[in-house]
Design a protein around this motif. Structure first.
Motif: not given
Length: 350
Positions: A132-133, A188-192, A67-71, A195-196
């Motif tokens: 776990n986002a 960005g997730a890949k750069e950092k 999951a991706v949680a965005v403000m 795990s997705m």
């Protein structure tokens, strides 16, 4: 007459012969392969093999993925927002004063663009952690900054990636113009090296048949009040033609900025908990652990429930049992115990 009598006798003898043959050999058997195929086909049509963990919606394909949680900003200058219509769950919580912000959680759908994005608060981070986002924000309070900098949760922040992963819209002014595409979230997730793959814990859902027998008091319309001005109040109206709730804020229907699609909800979960102001800016400490009272609205009906934090998931409880959600999208409104549910929530059954 003799000819008719002979013909009738012949017909009776033929029928009698067929009957005797059936008695001897039994009725013509059905094709057993076709019968099995019909049963299997019926099962496929009524129950899909996979379900999304945050919506309970069935799928023919596997529903794994983080999951991706965005403000997301909820200031009037940030409306209408982008991407909210594809969120599985949205948590609406006070940031400071009577200003609410959204934590929009995506897993089953991926919007092209999300925003405007605003700064983090520690209790939003706690909710995202429970799912776990991957947490997305632009800025932070002091408490949130401490959590993010010590690696409490995987995150991408516009304070680091402004102008790269995060883009500024030219048609709005800062701080109401920061956006991120889902493509850049994954980049960005890949750069950092985040795990997705790991899916969030599943909520409990009714089956489609069970959803048809939802009970409760009539609740065709409800208003959740956050301020005397009404700017941050939200109204939810049940549309029987689609079996979902529409959302309105400050008199305007909540829609997607790009597609103009309306926000449509299947579950509205309203909870109260203690809020404490901790500085002169109006930042808050909000208890999302202790549990408390709430309302659950589904299919035009409402029941009183309790809520609890179940290993990070905020869930409705009645008679010590989890109350399942109707499959679909959910909105969670968190309000202060002072003034509480009775003062902040009003129903119109018409």
């Amino acid at each position: 007459m003799k000819k008719w009598a002979v013909a009738a006798t012949a017909a009776l003898l033929l029928l009698s012969g067929c009957s005797e043959k059936e008695k001897a050999n039994g009725p013509e058997p059905k094709d057993p392969v076709k019968e099995v195929e019909e049963v299997i086909q019926g099962e496929v049509e009524t129950e899909l093999p996979y379900h999304y963990p945050l919506t309970g919606i069935g799928s023919e394909k596997k529903t794994e993925g983080r999951a991706v949680a965005v403000m997301v900003n909820n200031h009037p200058k940030a409306r209408p927002q982008s991407g909210l219509h594809k969120a599985d769950i949205v948590y609406e919580i006070l940031a400071e004063g009577d200003v609410t912000r959204f934590l929009a959680v995506f897993q089953s759908e991926r919007p092209e663009n999300i925003g405007p994005i605003r700064s983090a608060r520690d209790y939003y981070i706690d909710v995202a952690k429970g799912l776990n986002a991957l947490f997305i924000a632009h800025g932070y309070s002091a408490e949130a900054q401490e959590l993010l900098e010590r690696g409490f949760i995987d995150n991408l922040n516009g304070m680091v990636y402004d102008g790269t992963l995060f883009k500024r819209s030219s048609d709005r002014q800062a701080p109401h113009n920061s956006y991120i595409t889902y493509e850049n979230v994954l980049k960005g997730a890949k750069e950092k090296k985040y795990s997705m793959d790991q899916s969030p814990h599943e909520f409990t859902f009714l089956s489609e048949d069970e959803s048809k027998s939802v009970t409760g008091d009539e609740a065709k319309s409800v208003m959740v009040s956050y301020s005397a001005s009404g700017v941050f109040d939200s109204i939810y109206e049940y549309d029987e033609s689609v079996g979902k709730y529409k959302r309105f804020s400050d008199g305007d229907q909540t829609i997607d900025n790009e597609t103009k699609e309306p926000i449509l909800l299947d579950n509205l979960f309203i909870i109260e908990t203690t809020h404490q102001v901790i500085d002169n800016v109006g930042h808050k400490e909000i208890d999302l652990e202790a549990g408390g009272s709430g309302y659950l609205l589904q299919l035009g009906k409402v029941i009183q429930v309790e809520w609890k934090n179940d290993n990070g998931l905020i869930v409705p409880i009645k008679n010590s049992e989890v109350v399942p959600f109707v499959p679909g999208k959910t909105w969670v409104n968190v309000i202060p115990t002072n003034p509480g549910l009775q003062s902040s929530v009003s129903f119109n059954v018409k």
